[in-house]
Design a protein around this motif. Structure first.
Motif, PDB file in Angstrom:
ATOM      1  N   ALA A  56       0.835  -1.203   0.000  1.00  0.00           N
ATOM      2  CA  ALA A  56       0.000   0.000   0.000  1.00  0.00           C
ATOM      3  C   ALA A  56       0.869   1.252   0.000  1.00  0.00           C
ATOM      4  O   ALA A  56       2.006   1.249   0.493  1.00  0.00           O
ATOM      5  CB  ALA A  56      -0.914  -0.004   1.213  1.00  0.00           C
ATOM      6  N   HIS A  57       0.335   2.321  -0.564  1.00  0.00           N
ATOM      7  CA  HIS A  57       0.978   3.630  -0.536  1.00  0.00           C
ATOM      8  C   HIS A  57      -0.076   4.682  -0.219  1.00  0.00           C
ATOM      9  O   HIS A  57      -1.272   4.440  -0.375  1.00  0.00           O
ATOM     10  CB  HIS A  57       1.611   3.972  -1.884  1.00  0.00           C
ATOM     11  CG  HIS A  57       2.732   3.062  -2.291  1.00  0.00           C
ATOM     12  ND1 HIS A  57       3.958   3.064  -1.665  1.00  0.00           N
ATOM     13  CD2 HIS A  57       2.814   2.120  -3.259  1.00  0.00           C
ATOM     14  CE1 HIS A  57       4.749   2.163  -2.250  1.00  0.00           C
ATOM     15  NE2 HIS A  57       4.071   1.574  -3.209  1.00  0.00           N
ATOM     16  N   THR A  58       0.391   5.863   0.174  1.00  0.00           N
ATOM     17  CA  THR A  58      -0.518   6.990   0.326  1.00  0.00           C
ATOM     18  C   THR A  58      -0.060   8.128  -0.584  1.00  0.00           C
ATOM     19  O   THR A  58       1.083   8.152  -1.060  1.00  0.00           O
ATOM     20  CB  THR A  58      -0.575   7.528   1.774  1.00  0.00           C
ATOM     21  OG1 THR A  58       0.608   8.300   2.057  1.00  0.00           O
ATOM     22  CG2 THR A  58      -0.705   6.400   2.786  1.00  0.00           C
ATOM     23  N   CYS A  90       4.388   9.885   0.570  1.00  0.00           N
ATOM     24  CA  CYS A  90       3.778   8.656   1.072  1.00  0.00           C
ATOM     25  C   CYS A  90       4.122   8.504   2.548  1.00  0.00           C
ATOM     26  O   CYS A  90       5.294   8.519   2.914  1.00  0.00           O
ATOM     27  CB  CYS A  90       4.274   7.448   0.287  1.00  0.00           C
ATOM     28  SG  CYS A  90       3.673   5.878   0.956  1.00  0.00           S
ATOM     29  N   TYR A  92       3.983   5.931   4.315  1.00  0.00           N
ATOM     30  CA  TYR A  92       4.664   4.658   4.602  1.00  0.00           C
ATOM     31  C   TYR A  92       6.087   4.643   4.081  1.00  0.00           C
ATOM     32  O   TYR A  92       6.914   3.835   4.533  1.00  0.00           O
ATOM     33  CB  TYR A  92       3.887   3.492   3.985  1.00  0.00           C
ATOM     34  CG  TYR A  92       2.413   3.459   4.326  1.00  0.00           C
ATOM     35  CD1 TYR A  92       1.952   3.872   5.577  1.00  0.00           C
ATOM     36  CD2 TYR A  92       1.480   3.017   3.407  1.00  0.00           C
ATOM     37  CE1 TYR A  92       0.608   3.836   5.890  1.00  0.00           C
ATOM     38  CE2 TYR A  92       0.128   2.975   3.710  1.00  0.00           C
ATOM     39  CZ  TYR A  92      -0.302   3.397   4.954  1.00  0.00           C
ATOM     40  OH  TYR A  92      -1.637   3.366   5.250  1.00  0.00           O
ATOM     41  N   HIS A  93       6.360   5.468   3.097  1.00  0.00           N
ATOM     42  CA  HIS A  93       7.702   5.522   2.474  1.00  0.00           C
ATOM     43  C   HIS A  93       8.024   7.002   2.255  1.00  0.00           C
ATOM     44  O   HIS A  93       7.847   7.524   1.138  1.00  0.00           O
ATOM     45  CB  HIS A  93       7.719   4.788   1.130  1.00  0.00           C
ATOM     46  CG  HIS A  93       7.117   3.416   1.192  1.00  0.00           C
ATOM     47  ND1 HIS A  93       5.809   3.148   0.846  1.00  0.00           N
ATOM     48  CD2 HIS A  93       7.656   2.245   1.586  1.00  0.00           C
ATOM     49  CE1 HIS A  93       5.565   1.856   1.018  1.00  0.00           C
ATOM     50  NE2 HIS A  93       6.667   1.287   1.468  1.00  0.00           N
ATOM     51  N   MET A  96       9.236   8.771  -0.867  1.00  0.00           N
ATOM     52  CA  MET A  96       8.360   8.962  -2.034  1.00  0.00           C
ATOM     53  C   MET A  96       7.764  10.353  -1.964  1.00  0.00           C
ATOM     54  O   MET A  96       6.995  10.660  -1.052  1.00  0.00           O
ATOM     55  CB  MET A  96       7.201   7.946  -2.029  1.00  0.00           C
ATOM     56  CG  MET A  96       7.577   6.529  -2.326  1.00  0.00           C
ATOM     57  SD  MET A  96       6.134   5.428  -2.185  1.00  0.00           S
ATOM     58  CE  MET A  96       5.081   6.032  -3.513  1.00  0.00           C
TER      59      MET A  96
HETATM   60 CU   LIG Z   1       4.501   4.246  -0.144  1.00  0.00          CU
END
Ligand SMILES: [Cu+2]
Length: 105
Positions: A56-58, A90, A92-93, A96
């Motif tokens: 998953a990404h945001t 993102c 979560y990352h 990004m």
């Molecule tokens: Cu992500």
């Protein structure tokens, strides 16, 4: 539609401006990156993120304008309401990052 209007010249461009010509701009997410990372769009356009990754990404705007989650192989979208530059990332990352430059017709 907008590119076509530009190719036809100024008169066609004037006719094409205004309501009813909103576009959908797709940003692919693959290999933990927004592709393309920078886009220019117009007020009224839709930005759609399509996640091709298996995680998953945001797309989270730093100014709070939106905070979307894209499931693995999922997608999500927003309609741009105001002009201006929006930086997003993102959650979560955090490496990004992307930017949308929103201009008026
Ligand atoms: Cu992500």
């Amino acid at each position: 539609m907008r590119a076509t209007a530009l190719a036809l010249g100024t008169a066609a461009l004037v006719l094409a401006s205004g309501a009813g010509h909103a576009e959908v701009i797709r940003i692919k997410i693959a290999n933990v990156a927004y592709q393309p990372a920078q886009v220019t769009a117009h007020v009224g356009d839709t930005i759609e993120w399509v996640n091709a990754d298996v995680v998953a990404h945001t797309a989270t705007a730093r100014n709070g304008a939106f905070d979307l989650v894209m499931a693995p192989n999922g997608k999500n979208s927003i309609v741009l309401k105001t002009a201006g530059a929006i930086d997003y990332y993102c959650k979560y990352h955090p490496n990004m990052t992307g930017q949308i430059s929103v201009v008026r017709d």
